[in-house]
Design an enzyme around this catalytic site. Sequence first.
Site, PDB file in Angstrom:
ATOM      1  CG  HIS A   1       3.478   5.703 -14.205  1.00  0.00           C
ATOM      2  ND1 HIS A   1       2.355   5.562 -13.416  1.00  0.00           N
ATOM      3  CD2 HIS A   1       3.503   6.998 -14.617  1.00  0.00           C
ATOM      4  CE1 HIS A   1       1.731   6.722 -13.374  1.00  0.00           C
ATOM      5  NE2 HIS A   1       2.404   7.613 -14.092  1.00  0.00           N
TER       6      HIS A   1
ATOM      7  CG  ASP B   1       7.435  12.872 -18.365  1.00  0.00           C
ATOM      8  OD1 ASP B   1       6.800  13.776 -18.904  1.00  0.00           O
ATOM      9  OD2 ASP B   1       7.301  12.555 -17.173  1.00  0.00           O
TER      10      ASP B   1
HETATM   11  N1  CMC Z   1      15.159   3.043 -13.793  1.00  0.00           N
HETATM   12  C1  CMC Z   1      15.683   1.996 -13.101  1.00  0.00           C
HETATM   13  N2  CMC Z   1      15.034   1.341 -12.131  1.00  0.00           N
HETATM   14  C2  CMC Z   1      13.816   1.759 -11.812  1.00  0.00           C
HETATM   15  C3  CMC Z   1      13.199   2.841 -12.486  1.00  0.00           C
HETATM   16  C4  CMC Z   1      13.915   3.490 -13.517  1.00  0.00           C
HETATM   17  N3  CMC Z   1      13.396   4.509 -14.171  1.00  0.00           N
HETATM   18  N4  CMC Z   1      11.972   3.050 -11.971  1.00  0.00           N
HETATM   19  C5  CMC Z   1      11.809   2.149 -11.013  1.00  0.00           C
HETATM   20  N5  CMC Z   1      12.914   1.361 -10.914  1.00  0.00           N
HETATM   21  C6  CMC Z   1      13.091   0.216 -10.013  1.00  0.00           C
HETATM   22  C7  CMC Z   1      13.397   0.700  -8.596  1.00  0.00           C
HETATM   23  O1  CMC Z   1      14.788   0.802  -8.367  1.00  0.00           O
HETATM   24  C8  CMC Z   1      12.747  -0.375  -7.751  1.00  0.00           C
HETATM   25  O2  CMC Z   1      13.612  -1.470  -7.708  1.00  0.00           O
HETATM   26  P1  CMC Z   1      13.639  -2.418  -6.378  1.00  0.00           P
HETATM   27  O3  CMC Z   1      12.254  -2.997  -6.260  1.00  0.00           O
HETATM   28  O4  CMC Z   1      14.692  -3.418  -6.680  1.00  0.00           O
HETATM   29  O5  CMC Z   1      13.961  -1.504  -5.227  1.00  0.00           O
HETATM   30  C9  CMC Z   1      11.525  -0.787  -8.583  1.00  0.00           C
HETATM   31  O6  CMC Z   1      11.846  -0.461  -9.934  1.00  0.00           O
HETATM   32  C10 CMC Z   1      10.254  -0.072  -8.172  1.00  0.00           C
HETATM   33  O7  CMC Z   1      10.521   1.320  -8.174  1.00  0.00           O
HETATM   34  P2  CMC Z   1       9.913   2.345  -7.128  1.00  0.00           P
HETATM   35  O8  CMC Z   1      10.777   3.558  -7.054  1.00  0.00           O
HETATM   36  O9  CMC Z   1       9.608   1.628  -5.842  1.00  0.00           O
HETATM   37  O10 CMC Z   1       8.539   2.682  -7.845  1.00  0.00           O
HETATM   38  P3  CMC Z   1       7.655   3.955  -7.611  1.00  0.00           P
HETATM   39  O11 CMC Z   1       6.299   3.586  -8.024  1.00  0.00           O
HETATM   40  O12 CMC Z   1       7.843   4.497  -6.241  1.00  0.00           O
HETATM   41  O13 CMC Z   1       8.296   5.044  -8.622  1.00  0.00           O
HETATM   42  C11 CMC Z   1       8.675   6.409 -10.506  1.00  0.00           C
HETATM   43  C12 CMC Z   1       7.724   5.398  -9.824  1.00  0.00           C
HETATM   44  C13 CMC Z   1       7.982   6.991 -11.720  1.00  0.00           C
HETATM   45  C14 CMC Z   1       8.994   7.559  -9.540  1.00  0.00           C
HETATM   46  C15 CMC Z   1       9.973   5.667 -10.908  1.00  0.00           C
HETATM   47  O14 CMC Z   1       9.674   4.629 -11.821  1.00  0.00           O
HETATM   48  C16 CMC Z   1      11.018   6.611 -11.478  1.00  0.00           C
HETATM   49  O15 CMC Z   1      11.786   7.228 -10.721  1.00  0.00           O
HETATM   50  N6  CMC Z   1      11.066   6.774 -12.873  1.00  0.00           N
HETATM   51  C17 CMC Z   1      11.956   7.715 -13.473  1.00  0.00           C
HETATM   52  C18 CMC Z   1      11.338   9.121 -13.400  1.00  0.00           C
HETATM   53  C19 CMC Z   1      10.200   9.287 -14.366  1.00  0.00           C
HETATM   54  O16 CMC Z   1      10.286   8.935 -15.528  1.00  0.00           O
HETATM   55  N7  CMC Z   1       9.113   9.919 -13.873  1.00  0.00           N
HETATM   56  C20 CMC Z   1       7.955  10.246 -14.682  1.00  0.00           C
HETATM   57  C21 CMC Z   1       6.729   9.517 -14.250  1.00  0.00           C
HETATM   58  S1  CMC Z   1       5.416   9.662 -15.480  1.00  0.00           S
HETATM   59  C22 CMC Z   1       4.968  11.312 -15.483  1.00  0.00           C
HETATM   60  C23 CMC Z   1       4.350  11.751 -14.241  1.00  0.00           C
HETATM   61  O17 CMC Z   1       3.403  11.126 -13.752  1.00  0.00           O
HETATM   62  O18 CMC Z   1       4.770  12.792 -13.729  1.00  0.00           O
END
Ligand code: CMC
Length: 433
Positions: A310, A368
């Site tokens: 998140h 989720d």
């Molecule tokens: N699985 C594997 N690696 C992950 C994941 C994951 N679900 N989420 C983040 N990472 C890694 C990512 O690869 C990155 O690694 P590095 O620093 O080495 O590049 C690091 O963690 C930080 O991730 P980010 O994408 O920069 O973080 P963000 O804040 O931009 O993204 C997120 C947040 C929710 C989009 C992401 O964690 C994700 O894609 N999760 C899966 C989708 C999900 O479950 N979404 C629902 C969110 S909660 C409900 C809502 O608010 O809608």
Amino acid sequence: MSSSTITGNVDLTENDNVTNLPLMSGSVGPAVVDVRKLYAQTGHFTYDPGFTSTASCESAITYIDGDQGVLMHRGYKIEDLAEKSDFMEVCYLLLKGELPNTAEKNKFTHDITYHTMLHEQLIQFFKGFRRDAHPMAIMVGVVGALSAFYHDSTDIHDPKQRMIASYRLIAKMPTIAAMAYKYSVGQPFIYPSNDLSYAENFLHMTFSVPAENYKLSPTISRAMDRIFILHADHEQNASTSTVRLAGSSGANPFACIAAGIACLWGPAHGGANEAVLNMLHEIGSVDRVQEFIAKAKDKDDPFRLMGFGHRVYKNYDPRAKVMQKACHEVLDELGIKDEPMLKLAMELEKIALEDPYFKEKKLFPNVDFYSGIILQALGFPTSMFTVLFALARTVGWVAQWNEMMEDPSQKIGRPRQLYTGYDHRDYVDLDKR
Ligand code: CMC
């Protein structure tokens, strides 16, 4: 509620020039550097794609402490609201700022209940969609179309009309969502029933058929209500920011909420609950969990563990804990013992939480992760999961939109950019290219 105060300042030094920027503090949470005059004072913009360090507005509705895993609406913890309150009360709280007393609650529930029907002509809109349309596509279209039907509540400068539009949106969303479902399965639409609660009414409209009423179980209705509470608002997330941005131009509330629904649809946001279940089906069995954990950790593989991670929570999402408990209650009530998807999810969670990659990056289950399993057990197809999120989030969107409309510092949202394209070039005539 008091508004923010200036509690300090920070100096920005560039060569010998020092620019003094005010530091603003709210009631709790980090102070923010006020950069509104930065461009005028320095000729520079700030750069923050994804808004990872940017507060886009002042808000008194929802507070999240991502490090501690805390979520509060108007100061009340989400766990308490999920346990002790109900969705109508949470709607009132988000919209009006306080928990209602009995008379206020009864009136609010009555007012919402009496807006649940759709203009009959609006029903024609559903029939224009293909039967295999994704219900979120239908939601975006039909909710946007509400602005063409309720002209008496689109004057955004009239607080009374704003409130009527808000009530209409909260009240009609379950009807629209249930109709989107009914249309996709080829069953007749079921009209709302005013003697039922908000959650019961939605279950009734979704699962009753003219030949047979859906048998409402108090445990299931309570679980549905709790799912709505858990999704009701979440600060300045992508869809809420979309609603605010759309609203900042003066667009009507129905159009703004349609924009929010479109944003919510994506798998990184509300679409994640659907993606979790698809992922669990793809994994298939507990012995393949390690393989998928390895994929999620592989930088060259785009796969991510859906329902994990998140932007704000660097701890267990408090909503996920409540959701996990509700999941067990629902499966018990339905007599579903040893639900393979639940077993798989729990194993996946256990392994991920112990894995150094997920620990280091502070990736925990989010709301989720378990919601899809409950919704599937309740009988919803996966394509409806995000629709339910949209239904419940509508109150948050309208509360945030109303707050923005009442904010004297509100302006059209208009970010700037760091331009990396060509500088000026002379036009070359077609025969010379
Ligand atoms: N699985 C594997 N690696 C992950 C994941 C994951 N679900 N989420 C983040 N990472 C890694 C990512 O690869 C990155 O690694 P590095 O620093 O080495 O590049 C690091 O963690 C930080 O991730 P980010 O994408 O920069 O973080 P963000 O804040 O931009 O993204 C997120 C947040 C929710 C989009 C992401 O964690 C994700 O894609 N999760 C899966 C989708 C999900 O479950 N979404 C629902 C969110 S909660 C409900 C809502 O608010 O809608």
